[in-house]
Design an enzyme around this catalytic site. Structure first.
Site, PDB file in Angstrom:
ATOM      1  N   HIS A 192     -14.205   0.789 -17.044  1.00  0.00           N
ATOM      2  CA  HIS A 192     -15.162   1.342 -16.073  1.00  0.00           C
ATOM      3  C   HIS A 192     -13.918   1.825 -14.914  1.00  0.00           C
ATOM      4  O   HIS A 192     -12.893   1.185 -14.818  1.00  0.00           O
ATOM      5  CB  HIS A 192     -15.760   0.364 -15.294  1.00  0.00           C
ATOM      6  CG  HIS A 192     -16.297   0.865 -13.889  1.00  0.00           C
ATOM      7  ND1 HIS A 192     -17.119   2.280 -13.861  1.00  0.00           N
ATOM      8  CD2 HIS A 192     -16.416   0.207 -12.627  1.00  0.00           C
ATOM      9  CE1 HIS A 192     -17.428   2.220 -12.361  1.00  0.00           C
ATOM     10  NE2 HIS A 192     -16.911   1.163 -11.659  1.00  0.00           N
TER      11      HIS A 192
ATOM     12  N   CYS B 166     -22.781  -0.094 -11.491  1.00  0.00           N
ATOM     13  CA  CYS B 166     -21.589   0.437 -12.376  1.00  0.00           C
ATOM     14  C   CYS B 166     -21.737  -0.119 -13.882  1.00  0.00           C
ATOM     15  O   CYS B 166     -20.751   0.664 -14.582  1.00  0.00           O
ATOM     16  CB  CYS B 166     -20.273   0.401 -11.689  1.00  0.00           C
ATOM     17  SG  CYS B 166     -20.173   1.006 -10.282  1.00  0.00           S
TER      18      CYS B 166
ATOM     19  N   ASN C 279     -14.431   7.059  -8.816  1.00  0.00           N
ATOM     20  CA  ASN C 279     -15.640   6.012  -9.260  1.00  0.00           C
ATOM     21  C   ASN C 279     -17.066   6.846  -9.671  1.00  0.00           C
ATOM     22  O   ASN C 279     -17.849   6.906  -8.535  1.00  0.00           O
ATOM     23  CB  ASN C 279     -15.769   4.953  -8.602  1.00  0.00           C
ATOM     24  CG  ASN C 279     -16.687   3.728  -9.293  1.00  0.00           C
ATOM     25  OD1 ASN C 279     -17.423   4.038 -10.065  1.00  0.00           O
ATOM     26  ND2 ASN C 279     -16.652   2.719  -8.560  1.00  0.00           N
TER      27      ASN C 279
HETATM   28  O1  UT7 Z   1     -17.608  -0.076  -9.215  1.00  0.00           O
HETATM   29  C1  UT7 Z   1     -17.324  -0.989  -8.332  1.00  0.00           C
HETATM   30  C2  UT7 Z   1     -16.661  -0.480  -6.990  1.00  0.00           C
HETATM   31  N1  UT7 Z   1     -15.798  -0.829  -6.325  1.00  0.00           N
HETATM   32  C3  UT7 Z   1     -14.635  -1.248  -6.481  1.00  0.00           C
HETATM   33  O2  UT7 Z   1     -14.343  -1.446  -7.613  1.00  0.00           O
HETATM   34  C4  UT7 Z   1     -13.872  -1.832  -5.196  1.00  0.00           C
HETATM   35  C5  UT7 Z   1     -12.566  -2.633  -5.713  1.00  0.00           C
HETATM   36  N2  UT7 Z   1     -11.721  -2.751  -4.490  1.00  0.00           N
HETATM   37  C6  UT7 Z   1     -10.863  -1.802  -4.228  1.00  0.00           C
HETATM   38  O3  UT7 Z   1     -10.748  -1.086  -5.003  1.00  0.00           O
HETATM   39  C7  UT7 Z   1     -10.073  -1.965  -3.252  1.00  0.00           C
HETATM   40  O4  UT7 Z   1     -10.152  -3.170  -2.310  1.00  0.00           O
HETATM   41  C8  UT7 Z   1     -10.147  -0.677  -2.088  1.00  0.00           C
HETATM   42  C9  UT7 Z   1      -9.365   0.335  -2.909  1.00  0.00           C
HETATM   43  C10 UT7 Z   1     -11.497  -0.392  -1.696  1.00  0.00           C
HETATM   44  C11 UT7 Z   1      -9.141  -1.189  -0.750  1.00  0.00           C
HETATM   45  O5  UT7 Z   1      -7.811  -1.317  -1.104  1.00  0.00           O
HETATM   46  P1  UT7 Z   1      -7.197  -2.732  -0.715  1.00  0.00           P
HETATM   47  O6  UT7 Z   1      -5.832  -2.490  -0.936  1.00  0.00           O
HETATM   48  O7  UT7 Z   1      -7.986  -3.744  -0.910  1.00  0.00           O
HETATM   49  O8  UT7 Z   1      -7.139  -2.480   0.900  1.00  0.00           O
HETATM   50  P2  UT7 Z   1      -7.907  -3.358   2.225  1.00  0.00           P
HETATM   51  O9  UT7 Z   1      -9.144  -3.168   2.283  1.00  0.00           O
HETATM   52  O10 UT7 Z   1      -7.133  -4.267   2.247  1.00  0.00           O
HETATM   53  O11 UT7 Z   1      -7.144  -2.357   3.558  1.00  0.00           O
HETATM   54  C12 UT7 Z   1      -5.870  -2.228   3.735  1.00  0.00           C
HETATM   55  C13 UT7 Z   1      -5.868  -1.359   5.011  1.00  0.00           C
HETATM   56  C14 UT7 Z   1      -6.864  -1.750   6.110  1.00  0.00           C
HETATM   57  O12 UT7 Z   1      -6.027  -1.531   7.338  1.00  0.00           O
HETATM   58  P3  UT7 Z   1      -5.398  -2.701   8.142  1.00  0.00           P
HETATM   59  O13 UT7 Z   1      -6.627  -3.677   8.388  1.00  0.00           O
HETATM   60  O14 UT7 Z   1      -4.340  -3.264   7.105  1.00  0.00           O
HETATM   61  O15 UT7 Z   1      -4.816  -2.007   9.260  1.00  0.00           O
HETATM   62  C15 UT7 Z   1      -7.932  -0.653   5.956  1.00  0.00           C
HETATM   63  O16 UT7 Z   1      -8.478  -0.361   7.202  1.00  0.00           O
HETATM   64  O17 UT7 Z   1      -6.107   0.072   4.632  1.00  0.00           O
HETATM   65  C16 UT7 Z   1      -7.116   0.449   5.789  1.00  0.00           C
HETATM   66  N3  UT7 Z   1      -7.707   1.455   4.970  1.00  0.00           N
HETATM   67  C17 UT7 Z   1      -7.557   2.863   4.795  1.00  0.00           C
HETATM   68  N4  UT7 Z   1      -6.441   3.334   5.237  1.00  0.00           N
HETATM   69  C18 UT7 Z   1      -6.172   4.749   4.780  1.00  0.00           C
HETATM   70  C19 UT7 Z   1      -9.103   1.447   4.446  1.00  0.00           C
HETATM   71  N5  UT7 Z   1      -9.488   2.449   3.514  1.00  0.00           N
HETATM   72  C20 UT7 Z   1      -8.380   3.397   4.089  1.00  0.00           C
HETATM   73  C21 UT7 Z   1      -8.338   4.650   3.603  1.00  0.00           C
HETATM   74  N6  UT7 Z   1      -7.363   5.532   4.087  1.00  0.00           N
HETATM   75  N7  UT7 Z   1      -9.299   5.406   3.073  1.00  0.00           N
END
Ligand code: UT7
Length: 322
Positions: free
Chosen positions: A249, A113, A279
């Site tokens: 980004h 990225c 992204n």
């Molecule tokens: O270019 C670089 C590329 N990467 C990035 O920039 C990623 C940076 N990180 C992020 O943007 C965020 O960490 C994410 C958007 C990927 C995730 O958001 P988060 O607020 O950190 O959520 P999390 O991973 O802590 O997940 C929270 C909950 C989990 O469920 P439980 O364990 O709380 O029951 C996940 O299983 O959300 C669940 N979850 C989803 N639910 C519905 C994860 N993905 C999804 C989804 N839909 N697509």
């Protein structure tokens, strides 16, 4: 020593749009979750026969037209992509052939990225040292090919597209400074864990997809972007209030908002495309830049900061007088 200046921008997005609602039909997710956690509403996805080089060429032609240059003036192509058409040759060489450019050099840069800003850094240095006069810098990606569409933690985040700029030697100041960093100890935080030298087919049966620890990437991104912003502004004796635009980004709206807050920049001064592009990796910054140039937001003479982070981990910035 000449300055290097952006004289034209261009971009391209594939026709097909996939909304969050569309994804609800295939994976356990919701429009509400995706919008709240990422700010993404939809993304563009390349057609089955559309390759990274096809998108790159369209973006490049638009940048060449905006710059008003002859295509043969381009003496270097720096192509940032993590989704090349082929293992070799470089996608930059394929783009060179498709544009009918007869001389110069072309190569790819792999910084995921951060790739486009890495590419700008390289192009800027070529121009400053007299190694090139007119450089085509491209960021283009078909991320949809390395996304596991059954994995909701990554499938909702990515999209396809391309952006390009023409950077030219100039008497006028353009690129003020560029800064690039990496930390390979964080390799496994965000990666596609397969590749040619591991015997690709044997280990993953041709299924090579993005694996990410989203929480760690999120935290690292916020701190790296803060640090590189300070490095860039302090290194040029520039106060954050002198910035006209932030072109970050486009990975997550919450990361973008946190970066804007650090600058005390109102969101009207931040270019945001993550809502409709998702992204697009190396394509995200040149896409956002082109959109804001073409709709008249970014004007000649204004000062902008480009900021990127990605797998590697890598992070990079460019301070530019447009
Ligand atoms: O270019 C670089 C590329 N990467 C990035 O920039 C990623 C940076 N990180 C992020 O943007 C965020 O960490 C994410 C958007 C990927 C995730 O958001 P988060 O607020 O950190 O959520 P999390 O991973 O802590 O997940 C929270 C909950 C989990 O469920 P439980 O364990 O709380 O029951 C996940 O299983 O959300 C669940 N979850 C989803 N639910 C519905 C994860 N993905 C999804 C989804 N839909 N697509």
């Amino acid at each position: 020593m000449p300055h290097s200046r952006i004289v034209g921008t261009g971009s391209y997005l594939p026709e097909k749009i996939v909304s969050n609602k569309d994804l609800e039909a295939t994976i356990d997710t919701s429009d509400e979750w995706i919008r709240e956690r990422t700010g993404i509403r939809c993304r563009h996805i390349a057609a089955d026969d559309e390759k990274t080089s096809d998108m790159a060429v369209i973006a490049a032609r638009r940048a060449i037209e905006a710059a008003g240059i002859d295509v043969q003036e381009i003496d270097l192509i720096v192509m940032a992509t993590t989704t090349p058409d082929k293992i070799f040759p470089s996608t930059a060489c394929i783009v060179q052939r498709k544009l009918g450019i007869e001389g110069g050099a072309a190569f790819d840069v792999q910084a995921v990225c951060s790739g486009f800003v890495y590419g700008l850094d390289i192009a800027h240095r070529f121009i400053k040292t007299g190694g090139a006069k007119t450089v085509l810098v491209i960021g283009a990606e078909t991320m949809s090919r390395i996304v596991d569409w059954q994995d909701r933690s990554t499938a909702v985040l990515f999209g396809d597209g391309a952006g390009a700029v023409i950077l030219q030697a100039s008497e006028e100041e353009g690129i003020v400074s560029t800064h690039i960093h990496s930390d390979g100890s964080l390799e496994e935080t965000l990666h596609v864990p397969y590749g040619v030298s591991q015997g690709y087919d044997a280990v993953c049966d041709g299924r090579a997809f993005i694996v990410m620890n989203g929480n760690t990437v999120f935290r690292k991104a916020v701190s790296m972007l803060g640090a590189i912003a300070r490095e860039t502004l302090d290194g040029n004796n520039i106060d954050k209030k002198d910035l006209d635009w932030l072109v970050p980004h486009q990975a997550n709206m919450r990361i973008i908002t946190a970066a804007a807050k650090k600058f005390g920049l109102p969101m009207e001064r931040v270019v945001v495309t993550v809502d409709t592009h998702a992204n697009t990796s190396a394509a995200s910054i040149p896409l956002a830049l082109d959109i804001a140039v073409r709709d008249g937001r970014i004007k000649r003479g204004e000062l902008m900061l480009l900021e990127a982070f990605g797998a590697g981990l890598t992070w990079a910035s460019a301070l530019i007088r447009y």
